[in-house]
Design an enzyme around this catalytic site. Structure first.
Site, PDB file in Angstrom:
ATOM      1  N   THR A  95      29.012  32.743  47.115  1.00  0.00           N
ATOM      2  CA  THR A  95      30.128  31.967  47.034  1.00  0.00           C
ATOM      3  C   THR A  95      29.644  31.443  45.522  1.00  0.00           C
ATOM      4  O   THR A  95      28.395  31.021  45.305  1.00  0.00           O
ATOM      5  CB  THR A  95      30.034  30.933  48.154  1.00  0.00           C
ATOM      6  OG1 THR A  95      31.281  30.268  48.010  1.00  0.00           O
ATOM      7  CG2 THR A  95      28.734  29.938  48.029  1.00  0.00           C
ATOM      8  N   HIS A 205      37.424  42.933  57.530  1.00  0.00           N
ATOM      9  CA  HIS A 205      36.936  41.501  57.964  1.00  0.00           C
ATOM     10  C   HIS A 205      37.580  41.033  59.246  1.00  0.00           C
ATOM     11  O   HIS A 205      39.158  41.110  59.404  1.00  0.00           O
ATOM     12  CB  HIS A 205      37.197  40.638  56.837  1.00  0.00           C
ATOM     13  CG  HIS A 205      36.484  39.262  56.949  1.00  0.00           C
ATOM     14  ND1 HIS A 205      37.141  38.177  57.543  1.00  0.00           N
ATOM     15  CD2 HIS A 205      35.194  38.881  56.794  1.00  0.00           C
ATOM     16  CE1 HIS A 205      36.140  37.152  57.397  1.00  0.00           C
ATOM     17  NE2 HIS A 205      35.061  37.421  56.929  1.00  0.00           N
TER      18      HIS A 205
HETATM   19  N1  PLP Z   1      37.919  39.816  53.630  1.00  0.00           N
HETATM   20  C1  PLP Z   1      36.861  40.201  53.268  1.00  0.00           C
HETATM   21  C2  PLP Z   1      36.776  41.750  52.953  1.00  0.00           C
HETATM   22  C3  PLP Z   1      35.607  39.524  53.182  1.00  0.00           C
HETATM   23  O1  PLP Z   1      34.413  39.862  52.954  1.00  0.00           O
HETATM   24  C4  PLP Z   1      35.810  38.121  53.717  1.00  0.00           C
HETATM   25  C5  PLP Z   1      34.851  37.142  53.720  1.00  0.00           C
HETATM   26  O2  PLP Z   1      33.453  37.413  53.432  1.00  0.00           O
HETATM   27  C6  PLP Z   1      37.120  37.691  54.092  1.00  0.00           C
HETATM   28  C7  PLP Z   1      38.215  38.486  54.047  1.00  0.00           C
HETATM   29  C8  PLP Z   1      37.441  36.262  54.492  1.00  0.00           C
HETATM   30  O3  PLP Z   1      37.335  35.420  53.274  1.00  0.00           O
HETATM   31  P1  PLP Z   1      37.765  33.759  53.349  1.00  0.00           P
HETATM   32  O4  PLP Z   1      36.491  33.207  53.850  1.00  0.00           O
HETATM   33  O5  PLP Z   1      38.230  33.571  51.849  1.00  0.00           O
HETATM   34  O6  PLP Z   1      39.003  33.610  54.364  1.00  0.00           O
END
Ligand code: PLP
Length: 500
Positions: A95, A205
């Site tokens: 982050t 995710h």
């Molecule tokens: N998509 C991917 C590939 C991720 O690795 C992540 C979080 O690590 C997300 C989506 C979700 O991210 P956010 O916390 O910005 O919603």
């Protein structure tokens, strides 16, 4: 002026100057915290409920001294902080953190506007439009995504990648409902919605599956090949099957840089399939997208020109503090019209001349986040941001080479960016025990992942403070934990025997 009013004003002035001192002291505290972060244990040792006994049962009725508040940060808060910017924090994904972004957040906090429409704070909207163009150019996104190209396209800052996936799903849903109403006027809207089906990788995710739930549509998980990529043929097969079953495919999410193992779906194959069946293709490059500011990593986004929307998180890997998730749409009108409610108190004379970003997102309110991008880009310059990415990738390869020197371990995924997936050759249980040991010792922090029932450890280069010596130290810590775990398990120390 009455005495009591004068007293109040005098008190107010005194408070203002005191609070300025507080602000200055806090800036020093924050800088000292970051500069000395390597001295802190990465993971806290507190137990749930640790905090309540440290502070009173209720708020004070009269003001306290700011010095006491500042002291309590160290006494109450720091014992319960996981230090994400420790050079030995290797969990999740990075982050981002940098002084220019923190300073921008201070200014944003001082301006404290809510930029839901252009007139609600024109600079807030206008800087965002331009910053998304700057960023898009840095990634070499196709011009159709950029507002400066003069077409329909443009970018917006969302809070998170999860919101971006959901917003685009809702835009795609609105687009398909409109199309179906034209093609089959006898079909009701609820009929169409009940038949909609979206697709993502089995390794997408969790926020993608959640977008399906929140959007009230089916989300189909696609199997990946042995390199953990979704192939175009897998997608097309699933689409054909669903069409035969009377369903309506409408939305596909391709992941560039999966959370589990940082692998890349075959965007170049998925795009033509989506175009063939007129399906909205969204690209989730939450982590990996920052790497595309380096030309040598752009091969990983080959085929992006076929996508309808593209998202990455500068708040992950591009030194812009959370929250800042950049989303580009080739045709934002689908999203804008999907959410458009227009109460009279939000109308203004310049509607249509610039974006009213309230229509591009789920909440109404929005902070002045473009300042963070502006300050970071100006104060680092693209070249230093590229150096940051390259350095972190090379540290990941350094860790990979250390793992390769120890025959007890295996690398489980090709190392492409800042993530190294590895495991002890042996059972899942021994790897679980190893990770528990590592995190229990508290010097470094990692999280695991599992693909096809194989449990492995993810070592991620997260902190901008991480140097080669830190990686060496982390590796020594992993080896020391391994020795302990293997000896506890009665295994021999000379290799993998006994741990299968
Ligand atoms: N998509 C991917 C590939 C991720 O690795 C992540 C979080 O690590 C997300 C989506 C979700 O991210 P956010 O916390 O910005 O919603």
């Amino acid at each position: 002026m009455s005495q009591s009013k004068e007293d109040f004003l005098l008190k107010g002035e005194m408070e203002a100057s005191e609070f300025k001192d507080f602000a200055k002291a806090m800036i020093d505290y924050a800088a000292d915290y970051l500069e000395n972060i390597r001295d802190r244990r990465v993971l806290p040792t507190v137990e749930p409920g640790y905090l309540r006994p440290l502070i009173p049962d209720g708020p004070p009725s009269t003001p306290e001294k700011w010095q006491d508040v500042l002291n309590d940060v160290e006494r109450v808060i720091m014992p319960g902080v996981t230090h994400w910017h420790s050079p030995r924090f290797h969990a999740y994904f990075p982050t981002a953190n940098s002084y220019p972004a923190i300073v921008a957040d201070i200014l944003s906090g001082a301006i404290a506007c809510i930029g839901f429409t252009w007139i609600a704070s024109p600079a807030c909207t206008e800087l965002e439009v331009v910053m998304l163009d700057w960023l898009g150019k840095m990634l070499d996104l196709p011009p159709e995504f950029l507002a400066c190209s003069g077409g329909k396209g443009g970018g917006v800052i969302q809070g998170t990648a999860s919101e971006a996936t959901l917003v685009c799903l809702l835009g795609a849903k609105a687009r398909t409902v409109a199309k179906m109403k034209k093609e089959k006027p006898d079909m009701s809207e609820s009929d169409v919605i009940s038949k909609l089906v979206a697709y993502c990788s089995v390794q997408s995710h969790s926020s993608v599956e959640r977008a399906g739930l929140l959007g009230g549509v089916k989300m189909r998980s696609l199997q990946t090949n042995d390199k953990n990529e979704v192939e175009g043929s897998t997608l097309e097969e699933a689409i054909k099957k669903d069409i035969e079953a009377g369903l309506i495919p409408f939305y596909v999410v391709a992941t560039l840089g999966t959370t589990s193992s940082c692998t890349f779906d075959r965007l170049d194959e998925m795009g033509p399939v989506c175009n063939k069946y007129d399906i909205w293709l969204h690209v989730d490059a939450a982590y990996a997208g920052s790497a595309f500011i380096c030309p040598e990593f752009r091969y990983l986004m080959k085929g992006v020109e076929r996508a309808e929307s593209f998202n990455f998180n500068p708040h992950k890997w591009m030194l812009v503090n959370f929250d800042c998730s950049a989303l580009w749409l080739k045709n934002p009108n689908w999203v804008v019209n999907a959410f458009n409610v227009d109460p009279v108190y939000l109308k203004h004379d310049h509607q249509g001349a610039a974006p009213d970003y309230r229509h591009w997102q789920i909440p109404l309110g929005r902070r002045f986040r473009a300042l963070k991008i502006w300050f970071v880009l100006r104060l680092f310059g693209v070249e230093n941001l590229q150096k940051h990415i390259r350095k972190q990738v090379s540290l990941a390869h350094h860790f990979e080479s250390l793992v390769n020197t120890d025959s007890r371990f295996e690398i489980t995924e090709k190392v492409v960016l800042g993530v190294v997936c590895f495991r002890l050759k042996g059972s899942n249980e021994i790897n679980e025990a190893l990770l528990k040991k590592i995190n229990g010792r508290g010097l470094i922090h990692m999280v695991p992942s599992k693909i096809r029932d194989v449990y492995f450890l993810r070592f991620v280069i997260c902190s901008k403070y991480t140097e080669e010596e830190d990686v060496n130290l982390s590796w020594n810590e992993i080896k020391a934990s391994t020795d302990e775990v293997l000896s506890l398990n009665g295994s021999v120390t000379n290799g993998v025997n006994g741990i299968h």
